[in-house]
Design a protein around this motif. Structure first.
Motif, short mmCIF file in Angstrom:
data_model
loop_
_atom_site.label_atom_id
_atom_site.label_comp_id
_atom_site.label_asym_id
_atom_site.label_seq_id
_atom_site.Cartn_x
_atom_site.Cartn_y
_atom_site.Cartn_z
N ALA A 165 -7.42 -40.91 81.70
CA ALA A 165 -8.30 -39.98 81.01
C ALA A 165 -7.90 -39.89 79.54
O ALA A 165 -6.72 -39.75 79.21
N ARG A 166 -8.88 -39.96 78.66
CA ARG A 166 -8.61 -39.88 77.22
C ARG A 166 -8.93 -38.47 76.73
O ARG A 166 -9.66 -37.71 77.40
N PRO A 167 -8.37 -38.10 75.60
CA PRO A 167 -8.65 -36.75 75.08
C PRO A 167 -10.11 -36.59 74.72
O PRO A 167 -10.83 -37.57 74.47
N SER A 168 -10.55 -35.35 74.69
CA SER A 168 -11.94 -35.05 74.35
C SER A 168 -11.99 -33.72 73.62
O SER A 168 -11.06 -32.91 73.68
N PHE A 169 -13.11 -33.49 72.94
CA PHE A 169 -13.29 -32.22 72.24
C PHE A 169 -13.71 -31.14 73.23
O PHE A 169 -14.68 -31.31 73.98
N GLU A 170 -12.98 -30.04 73.23
CA GLU A 170 -13.41 -28.86 73.97
C GLU A 170 -14.49 -28.13 73.18
O GLU A 170 -15.45 -27.61 73.75
N GLU A 171 -14.32 -28.11 71.88
CA GLU A 171 -15.27 -27.38 71.04
C GLU A 171 -15.18 -27.91 69.61
O GLU A 171 -14.10 -28.24 69.12
N VAL A 172 -16.33 -28.00 68.94
CA VAL A 172 -16.39 -28.39 67.53
C VAL A 172 -17.47 -27.54 66.85
O VAL A 172 -18.58 -27.41 67.36
N GLU A 173 -17.11 -26.99 65.70
CA GLU A 173 -18.07 -26.25 64.87
C GLU A 173 -17.93 -26.73 63.43
O GLU A 173 -16.82 -26.90 62.93
N ILE A 174 -19.08 -26.92 62.77
CA ILE A 174 -19.09 -27.30 61.36
C ILE A 174 -19.90 -26.26 60.60
O ILE A 174 -21.09 -26.04 60.89
#
Length: 277
Positions: A165-174
């Motif tokens: 399993a590779r890392p992933s974004f839990e949350e992103v805000e711009i």
């Protein structure tokens, strides 16, 4: 007294007569039996001679076309598939092909002198590995001899471990926090949180590219959670920007997590928001 005419003796049959025909038939039958005994297990293999007749070919090493088929091949690596030995008593050209595109062959063709062998290998990917590999061996000679055989080897996928399993974004805000006054700066803030189940995370980067000017600036962070801020003065308010957020682990960029958006620096605006399900 009446005399009977003398009896005429019948001529003896020559060697080419009925007795000779029976001998020839018995000899021919013995030849057929000998041929049948030499057939071996080559039920799927036949060779054509220059006279147009056909001759079954055994699949073992003693056959006219010897085929030593591997009982199985390993997915995820290159394995020996078959060893082809020329027992035809003449040079033959050998070609091995896969029935379906389930792998890649190596050393799959060559011209063999009598007694020579060709070792053919196959590499089967762990992705959608089939249960078996079916292949065809064809051999031809200049005098009209030809042979063809279809065989199969099972595929062992036990060594194919599931991908880590590779890392992933839990949350992103711009957020666009650009301002018209005070030099008209373009200001963007990227907030993120990373899920890293295998502890392979390396960094997050955010690239800010002004599409009207030759200006690109990249921010980076190795924290699992944080923010990346960008600010550019000089009346950049109203300029168009492309913002690209990337996630990296020990293997490189996790391309499925890449985020790319375009925005005009106008302030007080949420440009992008995502949250994993």
């Amino acid at each position: 007294m009446t005399r009977r005419p003398p009896r005429r003796r019948r001529p003896r049959a020559a060697s080419g007569g009925p007795r000779g025909t029976r001998r020839a038939f018995l000899a021919a039958g013995a030849g057929l039996v000998g041929l049948a005994a030499a057939r071996g297990s080559g039920a799927y293999t036949a060779a054509s001679l220059d006279r147009g007749s056909t001759l079954p070919v055994a699949s073992d090493a003693a056959g006219v076309l010897g085929l030593d088929v591997a009982p199985s091949v390993a997915a995820g690596a290159e394995s020996r598939l078959v060893t082809v030995t020329n027992r035809a008593g003449r040079p033959v050209a050998v070609t091995v092909t896969l029935a379906e595109a389930v792998g890649t062959l190596s050393n799959d063709a060559g011209t063999l002198a009598s007694g020579d062998s060709l070792v053919v290998a196959v590499e089967v990917s762990c992705d959608d590995a089939p249960a078996a590999v079916t292949f065809t061996v064809e051999a031809t000679a200049a005098d009209g001899f030809s042979a063809v055989a279809t065989r199969r080897a099972s595929v062992d996928a036990a060594g194919c471990a599931p991908p880590a399993a590779r890392p992933s974004f839990e949350e992103v805000e711009i957020e666009d926090e650009s301002r018209r006054g005070n030099g008209g700066p373009a200001v963007y803030v990227v907030e993120y949180e990373v899920d890293d189940p295998e502890n392979t995370f390396e960094r997050v980067t955010a690239e800010f590219d002004n599409l009207d000017r030759e200006e690109t600036e990249t921010k980076s962070s190795s924290a699992l959670e944080g923010e990346l801020s960008f600010s550019k003065r000089g009346q950049r308010f109203g300029d168009p920007y492309r913002i690209t957020v990337r996630l990296f682990d020990a293997s490189g960029e996790v391309e499925s997590e890449r985020i790319e958006v375009e925005d005009v620096a106008g302030g007080d605006e949420e440009v992008f928001e995502s949250e994993s399900s």
